[in-house]
Design a protein around this motif. Structure first.
Motif, mmCIF file in Angstrom:
data_model
loop_
_atom_site.group_PDB
_atom_site.id
_atom_site.type_symbol
_atom_site.label_atom_id
_atom_site.label_comp_id
_atom_site.label_asym_id
_atom_site.label_seq_id
_atom_site.Cartn_x
_atom_site.Cartn_y
_atom_site.Cartn_z
ATOM 1 N N VAL A 271 34.136 44.359 -45.249
ATOM 2 C CA VAL A 271 32.865 43.742 -45.610
ATOM 3 C C VAL A 271 32.593 42.557 -44.684
ATOM 4 N N GLU A 272 31.363 42.415 -44.249
ATOM 5 C CA GLU A 272 30.947 41.276 -43.440
ATOM 6 C C GLU A 272 29.860 40.506 -44.163
ATOM 7 N N GLY A 273 29.948 39.188 -44.089
ATOM 8 C CA GLY A 273 28.914 38.319 -44.617
ATOM 9 C C GLY A 273 28.715 37.153 -43.678
ATOM 10 N N LEU A 274 27.996 36.130 -44.112
ATOM 11 C CA LEU A 274 27.737 34.971 -43.276
ATOM 12 C C LEU A 274 29.043 34.254 -42.945
ATOM 13 N N LEU A 275 29.433 34.296 -41.665
ATOM 14 C CA LEU A 275 30.636 33.642 -41.166
ATOM 15 C C LEU A 275 31.923 34.138 -41.823
ATOM 16 N N THR A 276 31.875 35.301 -42.441
ATOM 17 C CA THR A 276 33.060 35.829 -43.102
ATOM 18 C C THR A 276 33.250 37.303 -42.785
ATOM 19 N N ARG A 277 34.508 37.728 -42.771
ATOM 20 C CA ARG A 277 34.874 39.133 -42.635
ATOM 21 C C ARG A 277 36.067 39.375 -43.540
ATOM 22 N N ASN A 278 36.053 40.458 -44.266
ATOM 23 C CA ASN A 278 37.110 40.694 -45.246
ATOM 24 C C ASN A 278 37.528 42.157 -45.219
ATOM 25 N N LEU A 279 38.786 42.396 -44.891
ATOM 26 C CA LEU A 279 39.359 43.738 -44.916
ATOM 27 C C LEU A 279 40.142 43.880 -46.214
ATOM 28 N N MET A 280 39.721 44.792 -47.070
ATOM 29 C CA MET A 280 40.319 44.947 -48.399
ATOM 30 C C MET A 280 41.091 46.258 -48.480
ATOM 31 N N ASP A 281 42.336 46.158 -48.976
ATOM 32 C CA ASP A 281 43.129 47.366 -49.188
ATOM 33 C C ASP A 281 43.576 47.515 -50.639
ATOM 34 N N GLU A 282 43.242 46.545 -51.481
ATOM 35 C CA GLU A 282 43.577 46.661 -52.899
ATOM 36 C C GLU A 282 42.782 47.820 -53.497
ATOM 37 N N PRO A 283 43.461 48.798 -54.094
ATOM 38 C CA PRO A 283 42.777 50.005 -54.579
ATOM 39 C C PRO A 283 41.571 49.729 -55.474
ATOM 40 N N ALA A 284 41.666 48.754 -56.368
ATOM 41 C CA ALA A 284 40.557 48.474 -57.285
ATOM 42 C C ALA A 284 39.326 47.982 -56.532
ATOM 43 N N LEU A 285 39.542 47.138 -55.526
ATOM 44 C CA LEU A 285 38.419 46.620 -54.740
ATOM 45 C C LEU A 285 37.797 47.719 -53.881
ATOM 46 N N VAL A 286 38.650 48.541 -53.276
ATOM 47 C CA VAL A 286 38.142 49.641 -52.460
ATOM 48 C C VAL A 286 37.317 50.591 -53.315
ATOM 49 N N GLU A 287 37.801 50.881 -54.521
ATOM 50 C CA GLU A 287 37.076 51.776 -55.416
ATOM 51 C C GLU A 287 35.745 51.164 -55.842
#
Length: 204
Positions: A149-165
């Protein structure tokens, strides 16, 4: 503005980043809300330069990165991309009407060539589940799926199954409100013509 869904790419590196897909990558998909993975260099430069205080070198890196993804999608057989674009992103003039017309025709051509599965969230759809940000959904042959996910001045790579779902659910909900592939290609070409007419009007 753009949402992407990606099938099979090489697994994320140990540093938490994502290696750019190579030409011999596994078949996959990308979906975005704004057309930056498929953009031309003029569009990329105009998108980045006026918004942030980016140094010339950083601007060049951003443009090269997007150009590399675009080259892979247009010059190789894999991955196949699915993209979900917000109509607002198609109508906002970045770089002027001529640049937008060229960019949108490129997207439509990729869709007609079978390199891109295209869906547009029309303005009539109103609010949707991906209004807050873009998201990439990536699946790998030898690793767990991730969401980026990209937002203002942020980037977040998520691998937690609940968040990905949760990201997958948001994507599916937004996709359910989008136009069909054929309707979307027709709409993108129509908006490209609107930009072209605006460009020609400016010249007279």
């Amino acid at each position: 503005m753009t949402t992407s869904r990606t099938g099979c790419f090489p697994a994320p590196d140990s540093g938490g980043g994502i290696d750019p897909p190579q030409e011999d990558s596994y078949p996959g998909s990308i979906s975005r809300q704004k057309p930056t993975s498929f953009t031309s260099t003029p569009y990329d430069k105009k998108e980045y330069s006026p918004i942030f205080a980016i140094e010339v070198g950083q601007l060049g890196e951003c443009v090269v990165s997007h150009a590399e993804y675009g080259r892979i999608l247009t010059e190789s057989r894999t991955p196949v991309a699915w993209t979900l674009l917000d109509e607002a992103a198609l109508r906002r003039q970045i770089g002027g009407p001529a640049v937008m017309a060229e960019q949108l025709r490129k997207i439509a051509d990729m869709a007609d060539a079978g390199r891109l599965r295209l869906h547009v969230l029309t303005l009539a759809a109103g609010a949707h589940a991906l209004l807050e940000s873009m998201v990439y959904l990536l699946d790998f042959p030898d690793a767990a799926p991730v969401a980026y996910v990209e937002g203002l001045l942020t980037r977040n790579l998520m691998d937690e199954p609940a968040l990905v779902e949760s990201c997958r659910t948001a994507y599916s909900l937004a996709l359910s409100h989008a136009a069909s592939h054929r309707e979307s290609v027709t709409l993108v070409r129509a908006i490209a013509e609107e930009h072209q007419h605006a460009h020609e009007s400016q010249r007279h």
